[in-house]
Design an enzyme around this catalytic site. Structure first.
Site, PDB file in Angstrom:
ATOM      1  CD  GLU A 186      17.174  31.200  30.748  1.00  0.00           C
ATOM      2  OE1 GLU A 186      16.910  30.291  29.941  1.00  0.00           O
ATOM      3  OE2 GLU A 186      16.310  31.705  31.488  1.00  0.00           O
TER       4      GLU A 186
ATOM      5  CG  HIS B  93      14.776  29.310  33.504  1.00  0.00           C
ATOM      6  ND1 HIS B  93      14.571  30.645  33.218  1.00  0.00           N
ATOM      7  CD2 HIS B  93      13.783  28.953  34.346  1.00  0.00           C
ATOM      8  CE1 HIS B  93      13.505  31.081  33.867  1.00  0.00           C
ATOM      9  NE2 HIS B  93      13.001  30.078  34.557  1.00  0.00           N
TER      10      HIS B  93
ATOM     11  CB  CYS C 250      10.415  30.682  32.315  1.00  0.00           C
ATOM     12  SG  CYS C 250       9.572  30.203  33.830  1.00  0.00           S
TER      13      CYS C 250
ATOM     14  CB  SER D  35       4.770  36.633  32.216  1.00  0.00           C
ATOM     15  OG  SER D  35       3.800  36.216  33.151  1.00  0.00           O
TER      16      SER D  35
ATOM     17  N   GLY E 260      11.563  35.526  33.961  1.00  0.00           N
ATOM     18  CA  GLY E 260      11.418  36.618  34.931  1.00  0.00           C
ATOM     19  C   GLY E 260       9.999  36.592  35.435  1.00  0.00           C
TER      20      GLY E 260
ATOM     21  NE  ARG F  76       1.639  34.416  35.160  1.00  0.00           N
ATOM     22  CZ  ARG F  76       1.305  35.051  36.289  1.00  0.00           C
ATOM     23  NH1 ARG F  76       0.057  35.248  36.620  1.00  0.00           N
ATOM     24  NH2 ARG F  76       2.249  35.494  37.093  1.00  0.00           N
TER      25      ARG F  76
ATOM     26  CB  ILE G  62      12.471  29.059  38.284  1.00  0.00           C
ATOM     27  CG1 ILE G  62      13.884  28.463  38.323  1.00  0.00           C
ATOM     28  CG2 ILE G  62      12.268  30.021  39.460  1.00  0.00           C
ATOM     29  CD1 ILE G  62      14.992  29.471  38.051  1.00  0.00           C
ATOM     30  NE  ARG G  63       6.223  31.723  41.697  1.00  0.00           N
ATOM     31  CZ  ARG G  63       5.768  32.905  41.272  1.00  0.00           C
ATOM     32  NH1 ARG G  63       6.597  33.843  40.854  1.00  0.00           N
ATOM     33  NH2 ARG G  63       4.482  33.140  41.248  1.00  0.00           N
TER      34      ARG G  63
END
Ligand code: GLN
Length: 194
Positions: free
Chosen positions: A179, A177, A79, A49, A47, A108, A136-137
């Site tokens: 998930e 990720h 992440c 942080s 998400g 990050r 993702i980023r």
């Protein structure tokens, strides 16, 4: 029955819950300190942080969560969750705090802001098998301390290689990720740590 908590303040909570359920464990969403008492492991989702950090403090969850992890609660962060587990950050925002659970420095948005999302084929080092990973980023592990085992690495755009999955004691973190890519091995490893 084993109950895995998913920190449900922000981020891809549902995807982690589904990944845990698919492995046959019970899922419990955690938003309040007392909900921590009922779980055998906890997942910190991907998400943002900085948002999760602020909400952890606003919900009075940061201190109890740090205490439970310190007392041995198995944890997996993906992440943003990896960022939350680090002891040090590069490119954190002013005042950003972490749970200081894995002795590592995490950068990050390490793979470059221009690439929002990427798929990569990694090697899952515990058994040498291939693993498809979605970034993702994503952060990467800039450096790490004694006792940290590297479970996977990936190359940045500049050709440098960095750890993107690590384990320290019973604490797991991935920059990618699992998930959202139908990849059970990381969640399976968390269940085996219980
Ligand atoms: N860049 C985000 C952060 O700093 C992490 C992105 C993610 O969790 N997909 O929190």
């Amino acid at each position: 029955m084993t109950t895995v908590g998913v920190l449900a303040l922000q981020g891809d909570v549902r995807e982690h819950a589904a990944a845990v359920s698919a492995l046959g464990a019970q899922v419990s969403l955690v938003r309040r300190p007392r909900e921590l008492d009922e779980v055998d492991a906890i997942i910190l989702p991907g998400g943002e942080s900085t948002t999760i950090d602020k909400l952890l403090r606003a919900f009075d969850l940061r201190d109890p969560l740090m205490a439970r992890i310190e007392a041995g609660l198995p944890v997996l962060g993906s992440c943003a969750g990896m960022i939350l587990l680090a002891t040090e950050l590069v490119d954190g925002i002013e005042g950003q705090q972490t749970l200081e659970a894995i002795p590592m420095t995490v950068r990050r948005n390490a793979f470059g802001r221009q690439v929002d999302s990427a798929e990569a084929s990694l090697t899952w080092l515990p058994d040498g098998s291939p693993m498809e990973a979605t970034f993702i980023r994503a952060p990467w592990v800039e450096s790490y301390g004694e006792g940290v085992e590297v479970l996977a690495t990936a190359d940045g755009a500049d050709g440098t290689t960095h750890a993107v999955a690590v384990q320290y004691e019973n604490r797991l973190a991935t920059a990618f990720h699992p998930e959202i890519s139908d990849e059970p091995r990381v969640h399976q490893r968390l269940l085996e740590l219980i």
